[in-house]
Design a protein around this motif. Sequence first.
Motif, PDB file in Angstrom:
ATOM      1  N   VAL A  39       0.879  -1.166   0.000  1.00  0.00           N
ATOM      2  CA  VAL A  39       0.000   0.000   0.000  1.00  0.00           C
ATOM      3  C   VAL A  39       0.918   1.218   0.000  1.00  0.00           C
ATOM      4  CG1 VAL A  39      -1.755   1.253   1.290  1.00  0.00           C
ATOM      5  CG2 VAL A  39      -1.757  -1.233   1.318  1.00  0.00           C
ATOM      6  N   TRP A  40       0.665   2.172  -0.891  1.00  0.00           N
ATOM      7  CA  TRP A  40       1.536   3.336  -0.951  1.00  0.00           C
ATOM      8  C   TRP A  40       0.745   4.578  -1.314  1.00  0.00           C
ATOM      9  CZ3 TRP A  40       1.361  -0.378  -4.745  1.00  0.00           C
ATOM     10  CH2 TRP A  40       1.088   0.048  -6.030  1.00  0.00           C
ATOM     11  N   ARG A  41       1.331   5.705  -0.973  1.00  0.00           N
ATOM     12  CA  ARG A  41       0.785   7.000  -1.368  1.00  0.00           C
ATOM     13  C   ARG A  41       1.930   8.003  -1.448  1.00  0.00           C
ATOM     14  NH1 ARG A  41       0.185  10.857   2.734  1.00  0.00           N
ATOM     15  NH2 ARG A  41      -1.515  12.076   1.922  1.00  0.00           N
ATOM     16  N   VAL A  42       1.759   9.010  -2.268  1.00  0.00           N
ATOM     17  CA  VAL A  42       2.752  10.070  -2.388  1.00  0.00           C
ATOM     18  C   VAL A  42       2.477  11.081  -1.284  1.00  0.00           C
ATOM     19  CG1 VAL A  42       3.662  11.891  -3.858  1.00  0.00           C
ATOM     20  CG2 VAL A  42       2.945   9.718  -4.865  1.00  0.00           C
ATOM     21  N   ASN A  43       3.454  11.318  -0.446  1.00  0.00           N
ATOM     22  CA  ASN A  43       3.324  12.254   0.665  1.00  0.00           C
ATOM     23  C   ASN A  43       4.170  13.480   0.336  1.00  0.00           C
ATOM     24  OD1 ASN A  43       3.093  13.591   3.050  1.00  0.00           O
ATOM     25  ND2 ASN A  43       3.777  11.919   4.341  1.00  0.00           N
ATOM     26  N   ASP A  93       5.349   6.901   0.702  1.00  0.00           N
ATOM     27  CA  ASP A  93       5.212   6.171   1.954  1.00  0.00           C
ATOM     28  C   ASP A  93       4.650   4.808   1.578  1.00  0.00           C
ATOM     29  OD1 ASP A  93       6.105   8.300   3.419  1.00  0.00           O
ATOM     30  OD2 ASP A  93       4.120   8.951   4.043  1.00  0.00           O
ATOM     31  N   ILE A  94       5.333   3.742   1.976  1.00  0.00           N
ATOM     32  CA  ILE A  94       4.993   2.397   1.540  1.00  0.00           C
ATOM     33  C   ILE A  94       4.797   1.498   2.751  1.00  0.00           C
ATOM     34  CG2 ILE A  94       5.700   0.445   0.105  1.00  0.00           C
ATOM     35  CD1 ILE A  94       7.808   2.405  -1.137  1.00  0.00           C
ATOM     36  N   ALA A  95       3.795   0.637   2.687  1.00  0.00           N
ATOM     37  CA  ALA A  95       3.598  -0.409   3.699  1.00  0.00           C
ATOM     38  C   ALA A  95       3.580  -1.751   2.984  1.00  0.00           C
ATOM     39  CB  ALA A  95       2.298  -0.196   4.453  1.00  0.00           C
ATOM     40  N   PHE A  96       4.423  -2.670   3.438  1.00  0.00           N
ATOM     41  CA  PHE A  96       4.428  -4.035   2.924  1.00  0.00           C
ATOM     42  C   PHE A  96       3.743  -4.915   3.965  1.00  0.00           C
ATOM     43  CE2 PHE A  96       8.239  -2.181   0.913  1.00  0.00           C
ATOM     44  CZ  PHE A  96       7.869  -2.343  -0.409  1.00  0.00           C
TER      45      PHE A  96
END
Length: 134
Positions: A39-43, A93-96
């Motif tokens: 899950v990722w998003r540009v911060n 920002d990335i969550a694995f």
Amino acid sequence: MKGLRLYKIEKLCSPIAVDLLFAPGESLASAIAYPWRAVWRVNSDRRPQCPRFLISVPKKRLRHAVDRVTMRRRCREAYRLSRDLLPRDCRLDIAFIYVAQSLTPYARTAASMRKLLGRMAASLPPVSTDEDAG
């Protein structure tokens, strides 16, 4: 940042940033490459201009702490070796998140990581430079 080591600045550990990453209604993207989900998003609000990540191996998936730590290490190593697929100056920002029910070999984790990072790189907006404007 030089070399292949993981730096503290690359770890996503701020509770505020984690809450923003998983906040409902935010513009985030996700992909699954078994055994990992990303899950990722540009911060664009934060100062360090490098991708930051966190790893989650739920206790529901792997009951033994030894197994959870092993999978976290395998994921961290796979990310460290293939993070050059992402641009170094993007503010991701990335969550694995681990989705398998048992331990998986490192080769599977590395292949999954390359696939996920490739999808992230493809989903990033193109970077405009001053040279393109001229």
